[in-house]
Design a protein around this motif. Structure first.
Motif, PDB file in Angstrom:
ATOM      1  N   LYS A  23       0.933 -14.214  31.980  1.00  8.73           N
ATOM      2  CA  LYS A  23      -0.007 -14.465  30.882  1.00  8.73           C
ATOM      3  C   LYS A  23      -1.457 -14.302  31.323  1.00  8.73           C
ATOM      4  O   LYS A  23      -2.305 -13.904  30.532  1.00  8.73           O
ATOM      5  CB  LYS A  23       0.212 -15.863  30.306  1.00  8.73           C
ATOM      6  N   GLU A  24      -1.756 -14.601  32.579  1.00  8.58           N
ATOM      7  CA  GLU A  24      -3.122 -14.488  33.098  1.00  8.58           C
ATOM      8  C   GLU A  24      -3.512 -13.049  33.428  1.00  8.58           C
ATOM      9  O   GLU A  24      -4.692 -12.747  33.559  1.00  8.58           O
ATOM     10  CB  GLU A  24      -3.272 -15.353  34.354  1.00  8.58           C
ATOM     11  N   ASN A  25      -2.553 -12.161  33.552  1.00  7.13           N
ATOM     12  CA  ASN A  25      -2.816 -10.780  33.951  1.00  7.13           C
ATOM     13  C   ASN A  25      -3.184  -9.950  32.723  1.00  7.13           C
ATOM     14  O   ASN A  25      -2.388  -9.771  31.807  1.00  7.13           O
ATOM     15  CB  ASN A  25      -1.569 -10.209  34.631  1.00  7.13           C
TER      16      ASN A  25
ATOM     17  N   CYS B 100      18.570 -15.985  32.390  1.00  9.28           N
ATOM     18  CA  CYS B 100      17.441 -15.167  31.937  1.00  9.28           C
ATOM     19  C   CYS B 100      16.311 -15.159  32.963  1.00  9.28           C
ATOM     20  O   CYS B 100      16.167 -16.085  33.753  1.00  9.28           O
ATOM     21  CB  CYS B 100      16.893 -15.710  30.623  1.00  9.28           C
ATOM     22  N   PHE B 101      15.509 -14.107  32.875  1.00  8.50           N
ATOM     23  CA  PHE B 101      14.305 -14.045  33.698  1.00  8.50           C
ATOM     24  C   PHE B 101      13.260 -13.212  32.974  1.00  8.50           C
ATOM     25  O   PHE B 101      13.569 -12.454  32.054  1.00  8.50           O
ATOM     26  CB  PHE B 101      14.606 -13.481  35.097  1.00  8.50           C
ATOM     27  N   TYR B 102      12.006 -13.395  33.374  1.00  6.15           N
ATOM     28  CA  TYR B 102      10.889 -12.677  32.771  1.00  6.15           C
ATOM     29  C   TYR B 102      10.616 -11.380  33.526  1.00  6.15           C
ATOM     30  O   TYR B 102      10.733 -11.323  34.744  1.00  6.15           O
ATOM     31  CB  TYR B 102       9.613 -13.519  32.827  1.00  6.15           C
ATOM     32  N   GLU B 103      10.225 -10.355  32.758  1.00  2.00           N
ATOM     33  CA  GLU B 103       9.759  -9.095  33.330  1.00  2.00           C
ATOM     34  C   GLU B 103       8.479  -8.688  32.599  1.00  2.00           C
ATOM     35  O   GLU B 103       8.434  -8.749  31.369  1.00  2.00           O
ATOM     36  CB  GLU B 103      10.792  -7.981  33.142  1.00  2.00           C
ATOM     37  N   PRO B 104       7.463  -8.259  33.333  1.00  2.00           N
ATOM     38  CA  PRO B 104       6.218  -7.856  32.669  1.00  2.00           C
ATOM     39  C   PRO B 104       6.279  -6.434  32.142  1.00  2.00           C
ATOM     40  O   PRO B 104       6.961  -5.584  32.700  1.00  2.00           O
ATOM     41  CB  PRO B 104       5.191  -7.951  33.794  1.00  2.00           C
ATOM     42  N   PHE B 105       5.579  -6.198  31.042  1.00  2.00           N
ATOM     43  CA  PHE B 105       5.292  -4.855  30.560  1.00  2.00           C
ATOM     44  C   PHE B 105       3.829  -4.612  30.887  1.00  2.00           C
ATOM     45  O   PHE B 105       2.955  -5.258  30.322  1.00  2.00           O
ATOM     46  CB  PHE B 105       5.508  -4.764  29.042  1.00  2.00           C
ATOM     47  N   LEU B 106       3.555  -3.693  31.802  1.00  2.00           N
ATOM     48  CA  LEU B 106       2.192  -3.435  32.228  1.00  2.00           C
ATOM     49  C   LEU B 106       1.512  -2.440  31.294  1.00  2.00           C
ATOM     50  O   LEU B 106       2.088  -1.437  30.907  1.00  2.00           O
ATOM     51  CB  LEU B 106       2.149  -2.900  33.646  1.00  2.00           C
ATOM     52  N   GLU B 107       0.273  -2.729  30.951  1.00  2.00           N
ATOM     53  CA  GLU B 107      -0.556  -1.836  30.169  1.00  2.00           C
ATOM     54  C   GLU B 107      -1.510  -1.174  31.145  1.00  2.00           C
ATOM     55  O   GLU B 107      -2.328  -1.845  31.775  1.00  2.00           O
ATOM     56  CB  GLU B 107      -1.334  -2.614  29.105  1.00  2.00           C
ATOM     57  N   GLN B 108      -1.395   0.109  31.310  1.00  2.00           N
ATOM     58  CA  GLN B 108      -2.255   0.828  32.249  1.00  2.00           C
ATOM     59  C   GLN B 108      -3.638   1.001  31.629  1.00  2.00           C
ATOM     60  O   GLN B 108      -3.760   1.526  30.529  1.00  2.00           O
ATOM     61  CB  GLN B 108      -1.652   2.187  32.597  1.00  2.00           C
TER      62      GLN B 108
END
Length: 98
Positions: free
Chosen positions: A39-41, A87-95
């Motif tokens: 959330k901070e990224n 379950c686990f979290y995975e990020p979707f990165l926005e370039q």
């Protein structure tokens, strides 16, 4: 099972406090720490909840991609897997390009 990031003990999904050091797992479980970092990224716009093939129906129903301000908290309430939430979290990165 939840893993405490302070002492690395495992606690049941239903536990609010670590069974070993009594840390609040809502703040110090490995999944809560991961979610906070995502959330901070600023590069992360969405967070995916991924599940194992052997996950329970509750967890399979929550699988998906969410805006980072709408992500359900793990472990899921009502998870019925014998080993706890899968379950686990995975990020979707926005370039970001200049």
């Amino acid at each position: 099972m939840q893993t405490c990031t302070r002492c690395f003990a495992q606690s049941p999904d239903s536990a609010l406090l670590c069974v070993s050091c009594q840390s609040d797992l809502r703040d110090f479980s490995s999944t809560s720490i991961a979610l906070k970092k995502f959330k901070e990224n600023d590069r992360i716009q969405y967070i995916r909840i991924s599940v194992g093939n052997d996950a329970c129906p509750v967890c399979h129903a929550q699988q998906g991609t969410y805006p980072k301000d709408q992500v359900p908290v793990l472990p899921h309430t009502g998870c019925s897997h014998a080993e706890g939430c899968r379950c686990f979290y995975e990020p979707f990165l926005e370039q970001l390009y200049p």
